[in-house]
Design an enzyme around this catalytic site. Sequence first.
Site, PDB file in Angstrom:
ATOM      1  N   GLU A  99       6.631  18.271   1.713  1.00  0.00           N
ATOM      2  CA  GLU A  99       6.327  18.408   0.296  1.00  0.00           C
ATOM      3  C   GLU A  99       5.509  17.231  -0.207  1.00  0.00           C
ATOM      4  O   GLU A  99       5.690  16.098   0.212  1.00  0.00           O
ATOM      5  CB  GLU A  99       7.617  18.544  -0.498  1.00  0.00           C
ATOM      6  CG  GLU A  99       8.264  19.885  -0.212  1.00  0.00           C
ATOM      7  CD  GLU A  99       9.517  20.146  -1.006  1.00  0.00           C
ATOM      8  OE1 GLU A  99       9.792  21.322  -1.267  1.00  0.00           O
ATOM      9  OE2 GLU A  99      10.233  19.196  -1.351  1.00  0.00           O
ATOM     10  N   CYS A 348      12.878  12.426  -7.622  1.00  0.00           N
ATOM     11  CA  CYS A 348      13.190  11.569  -6.482  1.00  0.00           C
ATOM     12  C   CYS A 348      14.341  12.156  -5.681  1.00  0.00           C
ATOM     13  O   CYS A 348      15.363  12.529  -6.239  1.00  0.00           O
ATOM     14  CB  CYS A 348      13.629  10.195  -6.962  1.00  0.00           C
ATOM     15  SG  CYS A 348      12.325   9.279  -7.737  1.00  0.00           S
TER      16      CYS A 348
HETATM   17  N1  SAH Z   1      12.807   6.704   2.348  1.00  0.00           N
HETATM   18  C1  SAH Z   1      12.306   5.901   1.305  1.00  0.00           C
HETATM   19  C2  SAH Z   1      11.318   6.606   0.397  1.00  0.00           C
HETATM   20  C3  SAH Z   1      11.626   8.024   0.012  1.00  0.00           C
HETATM   21  S1  SAH Z   1      12.970   8.254  -1.098  1.00  0.00           S
HETATM   22  C4  SAH Z   1      13.441   5.290   0.507  1.00  0.00           C
HETATM   23  O1  SAH Z   1      14.565   5.724   0.656  1.00  0.00           O
HETATM   24  O2  SAH Z   1      13.165   4.344  -0.237  1.00  0.00           O
HETATM   25  C5  SAH Z   1      12.316   7.678  -2.638  1.00  0.00           C
HETATM   26  C6  SAH Z   1      13.377   7.195  -3.643  1.00  0.00           C
HETATM   27  O3  SAH Z   1      14.143   8.300  -4.124  1.00  0.00           O
HETATM   28  C7  SAH Z   1      14.373   6.238  -3.023  1.00  0.00           C
HETATM   29  O4  SAH Z   1      14.595   5.125  -3.843  1.00  0.00           O
HETATM   30  C8  SAH Z   1      15.608   7.087  -2.942  1.00  0.00           C
HETATM   31  O5  SAH Z   1      16.775   6.346  -2.892  1.00  0.00           O
HETATM   32  C9  SAH Z   1      15.514   7.911  -4.191  1.00  0.00           C
HETATM   33  N2  SAH Z   1      16.396   9.067  -4.171  1.00  0.00           N
HETATM   34  C10 SAH Z   1      16.785   9.768  -3.095  1.00  0.00           C
HETATM   35  N3  SAH Z   1      17.610  10.795  -3.458  1.00  0.00           N
HETATM   36  C11 SAH Z   1      17.723  10.723  -4.809  1.00  0.00           C
HETATM   37  C12 SAH Z   1      18.412  11.519  -5.774  1.00  0.00           C
HETATM   38  N4  SAH Z   1      19.121  12.583  -5.424  1.00  0.00           N
HETATM   39  N5  SAH Z   1      18.303  11.168  -7.082  1.00  0.00           N
HETATM   40  C13 SAH Z   1      17.551  10.110  -7.437  1.00  0.00           C
HETATM   41  N6  SAH Z   1      16.886   9.327  -6.578  1.00  0.00           N
HETATM   42  C14 SAH Z   1      16.961   9.621  -5.267  1.00  0.00           C
END
Ligand code: SAH
Length: 358
Positions: A99, A348
């Site tokens: 995505e 996110c």
């Molecule tokens: N793998 C990397 C980048 C992709 S995730 C990382 O973890 O940083 C991007 C961001 O989205 C990260 O900060 C992650 O913690 C956040 N994230 C993941 N799942 C989420 C959710 N359900 N609600 C809000 N933020 C979330």
Amino acid sequence: MTLREQSDTINLYDLTQEQLTALLADWGYSGYYAAQLWSYLYRERLTDFAAMPALREDLRQILTTRASLQQLSIAAATDSSDGYTHKVLLRLADGQTIETVLMNFEGRDGTPRATACVSTQAGCAMGCIFCATGQMGFFRHLTPGEIVAQVLHVQHMLAAQDDTLRNIVFMGMGEPLHNYDNTMQAIDILTDHKGLTIAPKHITVSTVGVVPGIRRLAADKRPFRLAVSLHAATDAERQALIPIAKRWPLAELMDACQEYTARRKRRIFFEWTLIAGQNDTPEQAHALGQLLQGMDAHVNLIPLNPTLEFDGEPARETAVQQFQAILANHNLPSTVRQRRGIDIAAGCGQLRAANSKE
Ligand code: SAH
Ligand code: SF4
């Protein structure tokens, strides 16, 4: 040179300008022709050798048989109800789907700031329990060309609305520092000043805290922004949310972050997904303030977005405000991230290729 070949052709989107120049030199063409082709690929964004008007016919022949410009086909597309967010499910050559999201944020002065949120892996091996990508598991790394093609795809969408891309965030599916070399190669291609010319300061790489990757970045010359997903300031709480955190406890992670800020003289953005009753407590806010004390840091707070397999709730407004106030008392600046695209599961951590190849 690492040329990635698929079905016997070289995907030119995998190559930096230097590598494309070397490839054409191997075929007997001077730098002039490489520069011309590079410009067709990234300035004019032509996707078909047949449509490149001034290309030499003999070179066109060679390109048509030995090279390709692998496009990602759209498997599905959705727009959020507020019209700000567009999510596309893109199909890779082997059938995997990923995505990519286009977000139209408004800058402080009200001007649009188009941002592409790109994926670096099909799935993710890190297993964060609240993240839809983590819940699906790991399929494979993306090639540099597959990362670049996502950005080109967003550029094409923006061109249709007479806009241009400003920011790229590596916050889609996957862990960029688990796919370090391909991600850095893609960044080199995207920032090339004779190509797409995305300013490095407008690129953010977000990591869950892959310590060897952060140490490599500390020695790296690429001036993009680094974001580290923390989510908890004590080991037990962090490991409950992020299984991979057991491998790199907080002391080690913070040591790598200190090395990064000291060597690069750059601020780190720390991301914190706020989950009601779990990590939105005053205790965690104080622990975070202490953990980042004296560091050039900024905290991005993200209220939890819903995912299928995690039944936590987003932090309430009052808890978010209290959390921010405690951080401010520790002289720690913080921002609550604008919520975008929740209704189409493009917020996110909600990205999940529903029909990913099993
Ligand atoms: N793998 C990397 C980048 C992709 S995730 C990382 O973890 O940083 C991007 C961001 O989205 C990260 O900060 C992650 O913690 C956040 N994230 C993941 N799942 C989420 C959710 N359900 N609600 C809000 N933020 C979330
Ligand atoms: Fe992977 Fe980042 Fe999701 Fe964790 S939050 S599972 S590291 S994509």
